[in-house]
Write a protein that holds these residues in place. Structure first.
Motif, PDB file in Angstrom:
ATOM      1  N   GLY A 291      48.232  25.218  41.690  1.00  0.00           N
ATOM      2  CA  GLY A 291      48.351  25.226  40.239  1.00  0.00           C
ATOM      3  C   GLY A 291      47.779  26.442  39.557  1.00  0.00           C
ATOM      4  N   ARG A 292      47.357  27.454  40.331  1.00  0.00           N
ATOM      5  CA  ARG A 292      46.811  28.676  39.748  1.00  0.00           C
ATOM      6  C   ARG A 292      47.545  29.880  40.305  1.00  0.00           C
ATOM      7  NH1 ARG A 292      40.428  28.564  38.369  1.00  0.00           N
ATOM      8  NH2 ARG A 292      40.278  26.442  37.605  1.00  0.00           N
ATOM      9  N   GLN A 293      47.465  30.975  39.549  1.00  0.00           N
ATOM     10  CA  GLN A 293      48.196  32.173  39.933  1.00  0.00           C
ATOM     11  C   GLN A 293      47.395  33.428  39.612  1.00  0.00           C
ATOM     12  OE1 GLN A 293      52.638  32.550  39.400  1.00  0.00           O
ATOM     13  NE2 GLN A 293      51.980  33.861  37.713  1.00  0.00           N
ATOM     14  N   TRP A 294      47.389  34.360  40.578  1.00  0.00           N
ATOM     15  CA  TRP A 294      46.846  35.697  40.371  1.00  0.00           C
ATOM     16  C   TRP A 294      48.013  36.662  40.308  1.00  0.00           C
ATOM     17  CZ3 TRP A 294      47.941  39.770  43.557  1.00  0.00           C
ATOM     18  CH2 TRP A 294      47.255  40.967  43.307  1.00  0.00           C
ATOM     19  N   THR A 295      47.970  37.620  39.388  1.00  0.00           N
ATOM     20  CA  THR A 295      49.037  38.602  39.224  1.00  0.00           C
ATOM     21  C   THR A 295      48.447  40.002  39.247  1.00  0.00           C
ATOM     22  OG1 THR A 295      50.278  37.041  37.859  1.00  0.00           O
ATOM     23  CG2 THR A 295      50.961  39.346  37.765  1.00  0.00           C
ATOM     24  N   ALA A 296      49.052  40.888  40.015  1.00  0.00           N
ATOM     25  CA  ALA A 296      48.584  42.266  40.105  1.00  0.00           C
ATOM     26  C   ALA A 296      48.601  42.931  38.742  1.00  0.00           C
ATOM     27  CB  ALA A 296      49.462  43.051  41.075  1.00  0.00           C
ATOM     28  N   GLY A 297      47.574  43.722  38.478  1.00  0.00           N
ATOM     29  CA  GLY A 297      47.491  44.441  37.222  1.00  0.00           C
ATOM     30  C   GLY A 297      46.595  43.781  36.206  1.00  0.00           C
ATOM     31  N   ASN A 298      46.266  42.489  36.411  1.00  0.00           N
ATOM     32  CA  ASN A 298      45.305  41.832  35.527  1.00  0.00           C
ATOM     33  C   ASN A 298      43.914  42.333  35.871  1.00  0.00           C
ATOM     34  OD1 ASN A 298      47.302  40.398  34.320  1.00  0.00           O
ATOM     35  ND2 ASN A 298      46.727  38.412  35.124  1.00  0.00           N
ATOM     36  N   THR A 299      43.153  42.715  34.886  1.00  0.00           N
ATOM     37  CA  THR A 299      41.829  43.281  35.137  1.00  0.00           C
ATOM     38  C   THR A 299      40.705  42.405  34.599  1.00  0.00           C
ATOM     39  OG1 THR A 299      41.998  44.571  33.093  1.00  0.00           O
ATOM     40  CG2 THR A 299      42.722  45.635  35.121  1.00  0.00           C
ATOM     41  N   ASP A 300      41.019  41.144  34.256  1.00  0.00           N
ATOM     42  CA  ASP A 300      39.967  40.284  33.713  1.00  0.00           C
ATOM     43  C   ASP A 300      39.407  39.330  34.754  1.00  0.00           C
ATOM     44  OD1 ASP A 300      42.217  38.786  33.957  1.00  0.00           O
ATOM     45  OD2 ASP A 300      42.261  38.042  31.898  1.00  0.00           O
ATOM     46  N   SER A 301      39.748  39.562  36.025  1.00  0.00           N
ATOM     47  CA  SER A 301      39.135  38.834  37.141  1.00  0.00           C
ATOM     48  C   SER A 301      39.308  37.324  37.028  1.00  0.00           C
ATOM     49  CB  SER A 301      37.641  39.180  37.246  1.00  0.00           C
ATOM     50  OG  SER A 301      37.459  40.561  37.411  1.00  0.00           O
ATOM     51  N   LYS A 302      40.531  36.880  36.765  1.00  0.00           N
ATOM     52  CA  LYS A 302      40.765  35.445  36.631  1.00  0.00           C
ATOM     53  C   LYS A 302      42.039  35.021  37.357  1.00  0.00           C
ATOM     54  CE  LYS A 302      38.542  34.899  32.104  1.00  0.00           C
ATOM     55  NZ  LYS A 302      38.752  34.531  30.679  1.00  0.00           N
ATOM     56  N   TRP A 303      42.021  33.772  37.799  1.00  0.00           N
ATOM     57  CA  TRP A 303      43.221  33.082  38.251  1.00  0.00           C
ATOM     58  C   TRP A 303      43.662  32.185  37.090  1.00  0.00           C
ATOM     59  CZ3 TRP A 303      45.547  32.633  43.288  1.00  0.00           C
ATOM     60  CH2 TRP A 303      44.952  33.446  44.273  1.00  0.00           C
ATOM     61  N   TYR A 304      44.916  32.313  36.684  1.00  0.00           N
ATOM     62  CA  TYR A 304      45.384  31.561  35.533  1.00  0.00           C
ATOM     63  C   TYR A 304      46.205  30.344  35.961  1.00  0.00           C
ATOM     64  CZ  TYR A 304      43.877  35.229  32.380  1.00  0.00           C
ATOM     65  OH  TYR A 304      43.110  36.102  31.658  1.00  0.00           O
ATOM     66  N   PRO A 305      46.142  29.268  35.184  1.00  0.00           N
ATOM     67  CA  PRO A 305      47.006  28.117  35.466  1.00  0.00           C
ATOM     68  C   PRO A 305      48.469  28.523  35.431  1.00  0.00           C
ATOM     69  CG  PRO A 305      45.321  27.545  33.856  1.00  0.00           C
ATOM     70  CD  PRO A 305      45.261  29.031  34.031  1.00  0.00           C
ATOM     71  N   VAL A 306      49.249  28.006  36.369  1.00  0.00           N
ATOM     72  CA  VAL A 306      50.675  28.304  36.396  1.00  0.00           C
ATOM     73  C   VAL A 306      51.323  27.731  35.146  1.00  0.00           C
ATOM     74  CG1 VAL A 306      52.846  27.877  37.592  1.00  0.00           C
ATOM     75  CG2 VAL A 306      50.770  28.367  38.897  1.00  0.00           C
ATOM     76  N   GLY A 307      52.105  28.539  34.471  1.00  0.00           N
ATOM     77  CA  GLY A 307      52.784  28.085  33.267  1.00  0.00           C
ATOM     78  C   GLY A 307      51.928  28.121  32.032  1.00  0.00           C
ATOM     79  N   GLY A 308      50.658  28.551  32.164  1.00  0.00           N
ATOM     80  CA  GLY A 308      49.795  28.670  30.998  1.00  0.00           C
ATOM     81  C   GLY A 308      49.159  27.375  30.561  1.00  0.00           C
ATOM     82  N   GLY A 309      49.436  26.274  31.254  1.00  0.00           N
ATOM     83  CA  GLY A 309      48.835  25.001  30.871  1.00  0.00           C
ATOM     84  C   GLY A 309      47.544  24.755  31.596  1.00  0.00           C
ATOM     85  N   SER A 310      46.991  23.568  31.423  1.00  0.00           N
ATOM     86  CA  SER A 310      45.749  23.204  32.093  1.00  0.00           C
ATOM     87  C   SER A 310      46.002  22.972  33.563  1.00  0.00           C
ATOM     88  CB  SER A 310      45.164  21.932  31.465  1.00  0.00           C
ATOM     89  OG  SER A 310      44.066  21.478  32.225  1.00  0.00           O
TER      90      SER A 310
END
Length: 325
Positions: free
Chosen positions: A289-308
């Motif tokens: 349910g989380r995603q890391w994307t190259a180029g992000n520099t804020d050191s976070k894994w984000y929820p897939v789809g932007g939800g919780s």
């Protein structure tokens, strides 16, 4: 009385302009190289504590690849996290996690092993997976090594002239081991700027997985190194869709081990992929349910789809590693 301004010749102005242009080109070239290589001289990766104690460690893409290899080799041998911590702390002291081709006398590689002392040939020692394996082979022969102070366990393998030097690396090695063994999920990130000199694509990802973990890591895929992504019976779409031909899918919940063991394995593979992102041209990694994307520099894994992501973090599911276009 005002002095007349000196007359500057066109040739003088041209020379100054040319010199300034050369400097600008040099600066631009340096910035471009740093971007392409992931900033070999500056941190591009970060690991944070999973215990919310504020502990962090920043390191370079080169160090990340080597730390991931050392960890993978240890877990492929079913060794405990403590063994990985000892190995990482040792490599931090001996080489700063860099695969260097020089050292004291004939010392080489991540662990500064010496061909003359029976560690292998120079070519073998310069292979990070081989050198890590040799370190673990000697470590497991130390009686009770998991209960010994890290400095003692490392010294019985290395026989260094500075045995206490390993101690200062234990906090950083502990953070790295927790993330790269998968015990602490979503705690390791990298900038993920692609390198210019390494192979890329799903075949390169599979080959690197086999290099570090052994061929068994691909068995859940039902695919061999060099097989096309479409040959896998497992779903191959990434979390955002539309990139199945560039995605390696690693199911971790359908094989031996379930629950926490499967989740830990999943995070290990996910963090391994992020650590190798620059060298393997990996664009995106998704798991639980989380995603890391190259180029992000804020050191976070984000929820897939932007939800919780609450409730989905522990759900079984595959690790999806998507290569850059």
């Amino acid at each position: 009385m005002l002095e007349p301004s000196p007359i500057r010749s066109p040739r003088s102005r041209l020379l100054r302009f040319g010199a300034a242009f050369v400097v600008l080109l040099a600066v631009a070239g340096y910035v471009a190289v740093q971007y392409v290589t992931g900033g070999a001289g500056a941190p591009g990766c970060r690991v944070v504590s999973g215990d919310d104690d504020g502990a962090t460690y920043e390191f370079t893409p080169e160090q990340a690849v080597n730390a991931a290899t050392i960890t993978a080799v240890g877990t492929a041998r079913n060794l405990p996290e403590r063994a990985v911590t000892i190995a990482l702390a040792t490599a931090l002291q001996e080489s700063a996690l860099r695969n260097i081709d020089y050292g004291d006398r004939d010392s080489l590689g991540l662990f500064q092993q010496r061909p003359s002392q029976g560690w292998g040939s120079a070519e073998e020692i310069m292979d990070p997976a081989y050198s890590a394996g040799e370190f673990y082979e000697h470590l497991v022969e130390v009686p009770g090594y998991t209960r010994l102070p890290l400095t003692v366990a490392a010294q019985r393998v290395q026989r260094s002239g500075f045995p206490q030097a390993y101690a200062k690396h234990e906090p950083d090695a502990t953070l790295l081991a927790a993330a790269l063994t998968g015990r602490s999920g979503a705690t390791l990130t990298c900038d993920g700027r692609p390198g210019a000199t390494r192979a890329k694509g799903p075949d390169a990802v599979r080959a690197a997985l086999v290099r570090d973990f052994g061929r068994d890591v691909l068995q859940p895929l039902g695919a061999e190194v060099g097989a096309s992504a479409d040959s896998s019976p497992a779903p191959s779409a990434s979390a955002s869709g539309g990139s199945g031909g560039r995605t390696v899918t690693l199911p971790v919940g359908d094989g031996p081990g379930t629950g926490e063991d499967a989740e830990r394995r999943g995070w290990q593979l996910a963090h391994w992929a992020v650590a190798n992102a620059s060298s393997l041209h990996i664009e995106r990694v998704a798991y639980a349910g989380r995603q890391w994307t190259a180029g992000n520099t804020d050191s976070k894994w984000y929820p897939v789809g932007g939800g919780s992501s609450h409730g989905s973090e522990r759900a079984p599911g595959p690790v999806r590693i998507t290569s850059a276009r």
